[in-house]
Design an enzyme around this catalytic site. Structure first.
Site, PDB file in Angstrom:
ATOM      1  N   GLN A  78      10.785  80.431  28.951  1.00 48.83           N
ATOM      2  CA  GLN A  78      10.230  79.148  28.204  1.00 48.83           C
ATOM      3  C   GLN A  78       9.050  78.879  29.335  1.00 48.83           C
ATOM      4  O   GLN A  78       8.848  78.775  30.180  1.00 48.83           O
ATOM      5  CB  GLN A  78      11.284  77.872  28.696  1.00 48.83           C
ATOM      6  CG  GLN A  78      10.621  76.687  28.147  1.00 48.83           C
ATOM      7  CD  GLN A  78      11.740  75.695  28.275  1.00 48.83           C
ATOM      8  OE1 GLN A  78      13.242  75.660  28.522  1.00 48.83           O
ATOM      9  NE2 GLN A  78      11.169  74.311  28.272  1.00 48.83           N
ATOM     10  N   PHE A  79       7.896  79.799  28.730  1.00 48.16           N
ATOM     11  CA  PHE A  79       6.286  79.316  29.383  1.00 48.16           C
ATOM     12  C   PHE A  79       6.566  78.001  29.465  1.00 48.16           C
ATOM     13  O   PHE A  79       5.393  77.591  30.713  1.00 48.16           O
ATOM     14  CB  PHE A  79       4.768  79.897  27.993  1.00 48.16           C
ATOM     15  CG  PHE A  79       4.668  79.272  27.498  1.00 48.16           C
ATOM     16  CD1 PHE A  79       3.844  78.615  27.755  1.00 48.16           C
ATOM     17  CD2 PHE A  79       5.306  79.134  25.907  1.00 48.16           C
ATOM     18  CE1 PHE A  79       3.168  77.676  26.774  1.00 48.16           C
ATOM     19  CE2 PHE A  79       5.088  78.847  25.470  1.00 48.16           C
ATOM     20  CZ  PHE A  79       4.169  77.905  25.359  1.00 48.16           C
ATOM     21  N   THR A  80       7.411  77.060  29.219  1.00 48.93           N
ATOM     22  CA  THR A  80       6.422  75.413  29.211  1.00 48.93           C
ATOM     23  C   THR A  80       7.423  75.397  30.882  1.00 48.93           C
ATOM     24  O   THR A  80       5.904  73.482  31.258  1.00 48.93           O
ATOM     25  CB  THR A  80       7.222  74.528  27.950  1.00 48.93           C
ATOM     26  OG1 THR A  80       8.861  74.849  28.146  1.00 48.93           O
ATOM     27  CG2 THR A  80       6.688  74.664  27.390  1.00 48.93           C
TER      28      THR A  80
END
Length: 148
Positions: A78-80
């Protein structure tokens, strides 16, 4: 690296409306990687996640680790987690790791979790995923290797 750990009764990840992976009791991990993260960061997180005692024992105390309850891990990239919301209303993701580097680190992280004795299932790096979970507690822990 940043990891959000949620203690779950069950969790699943779907891609294109098909269940890709699922677990019963265990940990749902949301994994964020930035450039500059190291194998030392991976080792730290694997050790903390493998040994954290957040399942209840026979006396109702959070005293048991994942292995003690035969739990599993569902690991989702999850790069967010590296969203920067300081300016304006649209988050910037420039702090997230380069996709090639992040993908390699995510795979290595999951491999190290397995080598530590965990049963690990994962999402698909870079895919549009839908995650379903039943948080147990709720119990959520945030790990950030910049604050070891």
């Amino acid at each position: 690296m940043k990891v959000i750990l949620q203690r779950v009764n069950n969790a699943s990840v779907s891609i294109d409306n098909k269940v890709f992976n699922s677990i019963k009791k265990g940990f749902l991990l949301f994994v964020g990687i930035k450039d500059g993260d190291s194998e030392e960061d991976l080792d730290y997180l694997v050790r903390k996640i493998t040994n954290i005692r957040i399942f209840e024992d026979e006396n109702g105390k959070t005293n048991l680790n994942l292995a003690s309850v035969n739990g599993e891990i569902l690991s989702i990239s999850q790069f967010t987690l590296y969203a920067n919301t300081k300016h304006g209303n649209r988050p910037s993701f420039i702090d997230a790791g380069d996709p090639k580097f992040a993908s390699e680190m995510y795979d290595l992280f999951n491999e190290k979790l397995v080598k530590a004795g965990n049963t690990v299932k994962n999402g698909q790096f870079g895919a549009d995923m839908q995650v379903d979970l039943q948080n147990d507690g709720p119990f959520t822990i945030i790990f950030d290797t910049e604050n070891k």
